[in-house]
Write an enzyme that holds these catalytic residues in place. Structure first.
Site: not given
Ligand code: GLC
Length: 686
Positions: A261
């Site tokens: 993430d």
């Molecule tokens: C965010 C989220 C994830 C998302 C990623 C990109 O913090 O936790 O679900 O896809 O970053 O935006």
């Protein structure tokens, strides 16, 4: 001398090898890796940073402004950069894209074919606008109603979560665009999300928190999995080899790539060694750390090569690598219809004394800001730049209803002076709900000239913070008073009251539902929500949604309530910064999943369990259905459904034994018509 010549010859051979041009193709990946320098290997497993996500705000030149991230190109080897974008309810980029219903509403349809159609539509838009991997579906288990991101997730049950996710993945990937099942794993709260340690007993972890992902992997093979921010039993999931290699690949046969993430730098060599292949959004310090670690002999280069190979295996599958033309013109009109149909089937009729469907001649008094300014979805990366949002008021007017103009003018004036607070990131993250307008008894009495009152209760939630009890899970004093006044005034004149819930997650309902003659759960229904709602309210569509989650009488009836940081005041943990914080906030350093398997309806299976307000699987229709006794054979079960009521409708068959073991959805059945459903039976769903 001889050794020198051998060494010199070897160096020349390598130099020739490296210099020899080679262009990546699906069948020369190993040869390409053999020609990559260490620096290039350490570059390809690290993303290109935030430029793509923030291009709209800062004007960076990128292929798809607003896309969450990219990989890095290595032109010398014919390796392009690919584009990764959110999100589950529609493609989240600078360009407007269709806003679909939230995850909880998709699962409320219990219709995997329809969910696959939604995936196909989102995949088509991702393909058209230049995206290679869609960072969706969000599919963490809804362990507790106050998790800020439950709107993005599907259910409190792993089977419904896993099969809904698998359908979504099949739909998107059917368009030749990848997905990223997230957030793997046990990411069931937003409080302290970057560091919180989910402490889960092994049997509970397998049966509840991994099971949905296992079903999605085995039934749909997502191109990628996103490893979550949190720790699991003491280890960050992003560097947990047992989770990412032994379980995900060794036991489940996952063939794709794992990305982080959107984390800042952590222990990059440990992440690579665990089988986390791609660091997103990525930063140069991660590349430097990998080069240093390999050179010092801490990280074997072979371990890095394994991840490099999986990145290249992903890249060669993508539309960018394959040179697929990007039309920039997907069929948004057709997708809007899919969004409306998904919303229609995801609406759950919770209570109805017969007031619904509405009579065409009825004049309607609409209360609640949500009647005029719908909440189509949640905030954070689950937001979508929608071209429009149909409110309940406009949906009802399109269906031919007269709405009380005195009320709509009053709310209109209030909303023009009370716009939701916007920030420069609102475009990317969405906005909070408008503050609810105070409703006086006098206003209600003036509006009572209408035949029926429709009272919308709105709730917003999103990434980065959990929900609260006061004025969130519970009705606010103002809402309670207003609903009481509306109920008293309209009922005193023999008129009826309908409550519409425009919410992203479970709220308290038991203490006030007696004030209404019908309660309709509209979730956050996407850009076509008002149209879908109006078509259900007037009977153009018979409601067929069923609850994917339990509505308890009291929050504290849920065993997880004793182990969820609801009193942390839901302060966004986005501000937590990049250092390990549990020592600063020890009370949220970890979450003890002490309730074990007693999550959702599983907590109410005991004979002496408290009653619930609306049970898992609950949902009413305007018609009625008869189900045959289930006929089991091997791992399938057959049920014949007959419409024995007055109007056409769809019906979901849900088999519990005592946990969910099978489900399916009929097509629209006319009165008297039957359909036999053959459903897969999952005996092992504990
Ligand atoms: C965010 C989220 C994830 C998302 C990623 C990109 O913090 O936790 O679900 O896809 O970053 O935006």
């Amino acid at each position: 001398m001889k050794r020198f010549i051998t060494l010199f010859a070897a160096v020349c051979a390598c130099a020739v090898l490296v210099a020899q041009e080679i262009t990546l193709s699906p069948d020369n990946i190993d040869a390409v890796i053999a020609r990559m320098t260490l620096k290039e290997k350490a570059t390809i497993v690290v993303g290109a940073g935030y430029k793509s996500m923030l291009a709209g705000q800062f004007g960076f030149k990128v292929p798809v402004p607003g896309a969450a991230g990219m990989t890095q190109a290595i032109p010398r080897l014919g390796i392009p950069a690919i584009v990764l974008s959110d999100g589950p309810a529609g493609v989240r980029i600078q360009q407007t894209c269709t806003g679909f219903p939230i995850g909880s509403m998709l699962s409320s349809t219990w219709n995997t074919e329809l969910v696959e159609e939604v995936g196909e539509a989102i995949g088509a838009e991702a393909l058209a606008y230049g995206v290679d991997v869609l960072l969706a579906p969000g599919m963490n288990l809804q362990r507790n109603p106050l998790c800020g991101r439950n709107f993005e997730y599907f259910s409190e049950d792993p089977l419904l979560s896993g099969r809904t996710a698998a359908a979504y993945i099949r739909g998107v990937q059917g368009r030749g665009v990848g997905t990223s099942a997230k957030h793997f794993a046990s990411n069931n709260q937003e409080t302290n999300r970057f560091w919180n340690d989910s402490r889960v007993a092994p049997d509970v972890l397998e049966a509840l928190y991994l099971r949905g992902f296992e079903i999605a992997v085995k039934e749909a093979q997502p191109w990628t999995i996103m490893a979550s921010y949190n720790r699991l039993n003491g280890i960050h999931t992003q560097q947990d080899r047992w989770l990412l290699t032994d379980v995900l690949r060794g036991r489940w046969g996952f063939e794709g790539l794992v990305m982080t993430d959107w984390t800042g730098k952590r222990d990059t060599p440990a992440q690579i060694a665990a089988g986390c292949d791609l660091m997103e959004p990525g930063g140069a310090s991660q590349t430097r750390e990998l080069v240093r670690s390999v050179k010092k002999g801490e990280l074997p280069e072979e371990a890095l090569d394994v991840c490099v190979r999986r990145v290249l295996e992903l890249i060669v599958k993508t539309p960018t690598f394959r040179g697929v033309p990007r039309s920039k013109a997907p069929d948004l009109e057709a997708h809007a219809i899919v969004a409306r149909e998904a919303a229609e089937e995801g609406i759950v009729l919770l209570d109805n004394d017969g007031v619904l469907p509405l009579k065409a001649s009825a004049t309607l008094a609409l209360f609640g800001v949500g009647s005029y300014q719908a909440l189509p979805g949640g905030t954070g990366s689950g937001h979508v730049h929608r071209p429009y949002v149909v409110s309940l008021a406009s949906g009802l007017q399109t269906e031919g209803f007269q709405i009380n103009s005195y009320l709509s003018d009053t709310y209109g004036g209030y909303l023009s002076k009370n716009k939701p607070k916007k920030t420069f990131l609102s475009g990317m993250l969405g906005s909070p709900a408008a503050p609810e307008m105070p409703v006086t008894r006098e206003l209600v009495e003036k509006a009572a000239s209408s035949d029926i009152a429709i009272f919308t209760i709105s709730r917003q939630a999103g990434e980065g913070g959990d929900r609260h009890m006061e004025d969130d899970f519970l009705l606010s004093e103002g809402e309670r008073q207003a609903l009481t006044d509306v109920s008293e005034v309209f009922h005193s004149q023999g008129k009826r009251v309908v409550v519409v819930l425009n919410i992203g997650g479970v709220i308290e309902t038991a203490s006030w539902k007696h004030l209404a003659d019908a309660v309709l759960l509209a979730w956050q229904p996407g850009q076509e929500g008002g149209s879908a709602l109006a078509r259900v309210l007037d009977g153009a569509v018979s409601p067929s949604g069923r609850l994917p989650v339990t509505f308890p009488v009291d929050y504290f009836d849920l065993p997880s309530s004793a182990h969820f940081p609801y009193n942390y005041s839901g302060r966004s943990t986005m501000a937590s910064g990049g250092k390990d914080r549990e020592k600063d906030v020890p009370n949220v350093g970890y979450t003890d999943y002490a309730e074990g398997l007693e999550v959702g309806y599983r907590a109410f299976l005991r004979a002496d369990a408290p009653a619930v307000s609306y049970p898992f699987g609950h949902g009413l229709s305007y018609t009625s259905f008869e189900e045959s006794r289930p006929v089991f054979s091997g791992d399938t079960v057959e049920v014949t459904v007959r419409n024995i009521g007055p109007v056409a409708g769809k019906h979901a068959v849900i088999i519990m034994n005592p946990t969910l073991c099978a489900f399916g959805k009929t097509r629209v059945l006319a009165p008297g018509e039957s359909e036999t459903l053959t459903m897969k039976y999952y005996a092992e769903n504990r």
